[in-house]
Design a protein around this motif. Structure first.
Motif, PDB file in Angstrom:
ATOM      1  N   VAL A 113      43.762  23.525  64.554  1.00 17.56           N
ATOM      2  CA  VAL A 113      44.780  22.838  63.747  1.00 17.56           C
ATOM      3  C   VAL A 113      44.251  22.589  62.337  1.00 17.56           C
ATOM      4  O   VAL A 113      44.958  22.790  61.352  1.00 17.56           O
ATOM      5  CB  VAL A 113      45.204  21.514  64.421  1.00 17.56           C
ATOM      6  CG1 VAL A 113      46.233  20.785  63.580  1.00 17.56           C
ATOM      7  CG2 VAL A 113      45.730  21.769  65.815  1.00 17.56           C
ATOM      8  N   VAL A 114      42.981  22.178  62.236  1.00 16.03           N
ATOM      9  CA  VAL A 114      42.368  21.929  60.928  1.00 16.03           C
ATOM     10  C   VAL A 114      42.340  23.223  60.119  1.00 16.03           C
ATOM     11  O   VAL A 114      42.677  23.240  58.935  1.00 16.03           O
ATOM     12  CB  VAL A 114      40.949  21.337  61.093  1.00 16.03           C
ATOM     13  CG1 VAL A 114      40.227  21.284  59.761  1.00 16.03           C
ATOM     14  CG2 VAL A 114      41.014  19.943  61.709  1.00 16.03           C
ATOM     15  N   ALA A 115      41.971  24.327  60.767  1.00  9.84           N
ATOM     16  CA  ALA A 115      41.921  25.618  60.078  1.00  9.84           C
ATOM     17  C   ALA A 115      43.307  26.035  59.593  1.00  9.84           C
ATOM     18  O   ALA A 115      43.456  26.558  58.482  1.00  9.84           O
ATOM     19  CB  ALA A 115      41.343  26.680  61.001  1.00  9.84           C
ATOM     20  N   ARG A 116      44.338  25.782  60.388  1.00  3.40           N
ATOM     21  CA  ARG A 116      45.705  26.146  59.998  1.00  3.40           C
ATOM     22  C   ARG A 116      46.148  25.349  58.771  1.00  3.40           C
ATOM     23  O   ARG A 116      46.701  25.906  57.819  1.00  3.40           O
ATOM     24  CB  ARG A 116      46.676  25.915  61.155  1.00  3.40           C
ATOM     25  CG  ARG A 116      48.121  26.257  60.817  1.00  3.40           C
ATOM     26  CD  ARG A 116      49.068  26.014  61.972  1.00  3.40           C
ATOM     27  NE  ARG A 116      48.962  24.708  62.584  1.00  3.40           N
ATOM     28  CZ  ARG A 116      49.536  23.587  62.109  1.00  3.40           C
ATOM     29  NH1 ARG A 116      50.262  23.626  61.027  1.00  3.40           N
ATOM     30  NH2 ARG A 116      49.387  22.444  62.749  1.00  3.40           N
ATOM     31  N   VAL A 117      45.881  24.042  58.764  1.00  5.85           N
ATOM     32  CA  VAL A 117      46.287  23.196  57.638  1.00  5.85           C
ATOM     33  C   VAL A 117      45.514  23.582  56.376  1.00  5.85           C
ATOM     34  O   VAL A 117      46.080  23.635  55.281  1.00  5.85           O
ATOM     35  CB  VAL A 117      46.097  21.699  57.978  1.00  5.85           C
ATOM     36  CG1 VAL A 117      46.355  20.831  56.770  1.00  5.85           C
ATOM     37  CG2 VAL A 117      47.006  21.298  59.123  1.00  5.85           C
ATOM     38  N   LEU A 118      44.226  23.887  56.523  1.00  3.03           N
ATOM     39  CA  LEU A 118      43.436  24.294  55.370  1.00  3.03           C
ATOM     40  C   LEU A 118      43.921  25.628  54.804  1.00  3.03           C
ATOM     41  O   LEU A 118      43.948  25.827  53.594  1.00  3.03           O
ATOM     42  CB  LEU A 118      41.959  24.396  55.748  1.00  3.03           C
ATOM     43  CG  LEU A 118      41.235  23.070  55.986  1.00  3.03           C
ATOM     44  CD1 LEU A 118      39.843  23.312  56.530  1.00  3.03           C
ATOM     45  CD2 LEU A 118      41.178  22.242  54.722  1.00  3.03           C
ATOM     46  N   THR A 119      44.333  26.535  55.682  1.00  2.61           N
ATOM     47  CA  THR A 119      44.862  27.818  55.226  1.00  2.61           C
ATOM     48  C   THR A 119      46.156  27.616  54.452  1.00  2.61           C
ATOM     49  O   THR A 119      46.381  28.242  53.412  1.00  2.61           O
ATOM     50  CB  THR A 119      45.107  28.761  56.424  1.00  2.61           C
ATOM     51  OG1 THR A 119      43.883  28.940  57.123  1.00  2.61           O
ATOM     52  CG2 THR A 119      45.637  30.100  55.975  1.00  2.61           C
ATOM     53  N   GLU A 120      47.027  26.725  54.946  1.00  2.23           N
ATOM     54  CA  GLU A 120      48.269  26.425  54.243  1.00  2.23           C
ATOM     55  C   GLU A 120      48.008  25.807  52.884  1.00  2.23           C
ATOM     56  O   GLU A 120      48.788  25.987  51.964  1.00  2.23           O
ATOM     57  CB  GLU A 120      49.131  25.483  55.079  1.00  2.23           C
ATOM     58  CG  GLU A 120      49.707  26.119  56.325  1.00  2.23           C
ATOM     59  CD  GLU A 120      50.376  25.112  57.245  1.00  2.23           C
ATOM     60  OE1 GLU A 120      50.387  23.898  56.921  1.00  2.23           O
ATOM     61  OE2 GLU A 120      50.882  25.525  58.300  1.00  2.23           O
ATOM     62  N   ALA A 121      46.880  25.076  52.746  1.00  2.00           N
ATOM     63  CA  ALA A 121      46.537  24.432  51.479  1.00  2.00           C
ATOM     64  C   ALA A 121      45.838  25.399  50.526  1.00  2.00           C
ATOM     65  O   ALA A 121      45.493  25.023  49.415  1.00  2.00           O
ATOM     66  CB  ALA A 121      45.645  23.212  51.734  1.00  2.00           C
TER      67      ALA A 121
END
Length: 130
Positions: A113-121
């Motif tokens: 989940v952290v990786a997904r949010v960081l990718t979106e950012a």
């Protein structure tokens, strides 16, 4: 010209032109250049650039056996932006967290989940450690 050959000068021998009905429509002049991020809204297209590599790892050391997910090695962002990013990650994970020593710490094993949010950012998350 012989009888077996069909004239290509645009005469009536070619039949009906499938694009003939488009002549009355008004189209914009020239070919528009598509944006690289045409699927993203205009305000998110700016953040889709690569903002750097961020390590995402799971740690238990020094926490009484509790597992936390740590995002570290941010380059070029300040504490206020890290805190805003931490709130977004906490909301996506449904768990608590904090910003400590320049790292974002999220409770539990939430690496995906952290990786997904960081990718979106706009960051490039890299899974590091065990």
């Amino acid at each position: 010209m012989s009888k077996d050959k069909i004239s290509t000068d645009g005469g009536q021998n070619l039949g009906q032109n499938p694009f003939g009905g488009l002549g009355g429509l008004s189209f914009p002049a020239g070919n528009p250049v598509p944006r690289a991020n045409a699927l993203l809204p205009a305000n998110e297209a700016k953040t889709a650039k690569n903002r750097g590599r961020v390590e995402v790892l799971r740690m238990t050391a020094g926490r009484g056996g509790k597992t936390v997910t740590v995002a570290r090695a941010f380059v070029g962002i300040g504490l206020p932006e890290k805190e805003q990013l931490a709130k977004k990650i906490q909301k996506a994970c449904g768990s608590g967290g904090t910003v400590k020593d320049g790292q974002i710490e999220i409770q539990g094993d939430q690496r995906e989940v952290v990786a997904r949010v960081l990718t979106e950012a706009g960051f490039r998350p890299v899974m590091a450690g065990g």
